[in-house]
Design a protein around this motif. Structure first.
Motif, PDB file in Angstrom:
ATOM      1  N   PRO A 164     121.975  -3.659  52.447  1.00 35.57           N
ATOM      2  CA  PRO A 164     122.842  -5.000  52.988  1.00 35.57           C
ATOM      3  C   PRO A 164     122.195  -5.761  53.973  1.00 35.57           C
ATOM      4  N   VAL A 165     122.551  -6.877  54.200  1.00 31.56           N
ATOM      5  CA  VAL A 165     121.759  -7.652  55.201  1.00 31.56           C
ATOM      6  C   VAL A 165     121.926  -7.407  56.607  1.00 31.56           C
ATOM      7  N   SER A 166     121.179  -7.207  57.430  1.00 34.70           N
ATOM      8  CA  SER A 166     121.257  -6.838  58.748  1.00 34.70           C
ATOM      9  C   SER A 166     122.289  -7.520  59.673  1.00 34.70           C
ATOM     10  N   ARG A 167     123.049  -7.038  60.484  1.00 30.90           N
ATOM     11  CA  ARG A 167     123.970  -7.667  61.243  1.00 30.90           C
ATOM     12  C   ARG A 167     123.875  -7.108  62.695  1.00 30.90           C
ATOM     13  N   SER A 168     124.446  -7.711  63.689  1.00 34.65           N
ATOM     14  CA  SER A 168     124.503  -7.195  65.072  1.00 34.65           C
ATOM     15  C   SER A 168     125.760  -7.559  65.636  1.00 34.65           C
ATOM     16  N   TYR A 169     126.280  -6.764  66.686  1.00 38.93           N
ATOM     17  CA  TYR A 169     127.442  -6.902  67.310  1.00 38.93           C
ATOM     18  C   TYR A 169     127.397  -6.466  68.798  1.00 38.93           C
TER      19      TYR A 169
END
Length: 239
Positions: A164-169
């Protein structure tokens, strides 16, 4: 009471004053149709689309030839919705060949003509985004056995087995002994906003002698206002 069925293009130009919309019909599509939609906003949430695109294609069951095409954009200019010329170009062609892709992009580039509408992004930027969305849709719909692996990432979520495309939070901790300080609370207007009951400026009926303001972009990056001439405004109010 008379009832009339309107297609979406007809609805956009129809006079609906004094009429009530009772239903929206979405006809079922066969398995030979494929649809891809995209929205490109300035940020992920609570932002309108700078450019959006929707692509609907019907393919020949025995080949990749296009039987029907619908290419729709938003955020280009007030009069442009369908890329009719590109749709007609694709009919009868093998969708997943480089010749068809290049020809469609060339046709689409001539057809898309974004307007200058500050503070939205400049026309050349929105045009590049619109072309990119079409390319992205082609990559997403392209069968895996045809598509070269080096282009697969252009489809982002095309294949389930691809990482999956990397994400941040971000997370914020709270300290219960300090409540109500740092205590998460429901937004006061949240319920009526979600229910569609909140009143905004555009929901308020116009009144007599109402004054309007318009957004003006300065051509000076850093400057000071020396004087405001409001004589014409006062005259229009007093008349």
């Amino acid at each position: 009471m008379n009832q009339t069925d309107l297609s979406l293009p007809e609805f956009l130009t129809a006079n609906i004053v004094g009429r009530v919309m009772t239903q929206i019909k979405l006809p079922p599509l066969s398995r030979h149709y494929d649809v891809v939609t995209y929205k490109i906003p300035a940020k992920e949430q609570n932002a309108h689309a700078e450019v959006n695109g929707a692509f609907l294609f019907k393919f020949d069951p025995k080949s990749h030839k296009v039987l029907k095409a619908s290419i729709v954009y938003g955020g280009i200019n007030p009069t442009f919705t369908h890329a009719y010329n590109t749709e007609h170009y694709l009919i009868g062609r093998d969708f997943f060949t480089n010749d068809t892709l290049q020809g469609a992009l060339h046709c689409l580039e001539k057809e898309i003509d974004p307007d200058f509408n500050p503070p939205e992004p400049k026309p050349h930027f929105r045009k590049k985004v619109a072309l990119g969305l079409f390319y992205k849709a082609v990559i997403k719909l392209c069968p895996r056995e045809i598509l070269s692996p080096k282009y697969a990432s252009g489809a982002t979520t095309a294949y389930e087995d691809r990482p999956p495309v990397s994400r941040s939070y971000q997370e914020y901790d709270t300290n219960r002994p300090d409540y109500p300080i740092t205590q998460p609370l429901l937004k006061k207007e949240g319920l009526i906003q979600c229910a569609g009951e909140a009143n905004y400026a555009d929901d308020i009926p116009r009144i007599s002698d109402e004054v309007f303001a318009s957004f003006v972009v300065s051509t000076i990056a850093r400057g000071e206002i020396e004087n405001i001439d409001y004589a014409d405004v006062l005259v229009s109010i007093l008349i």
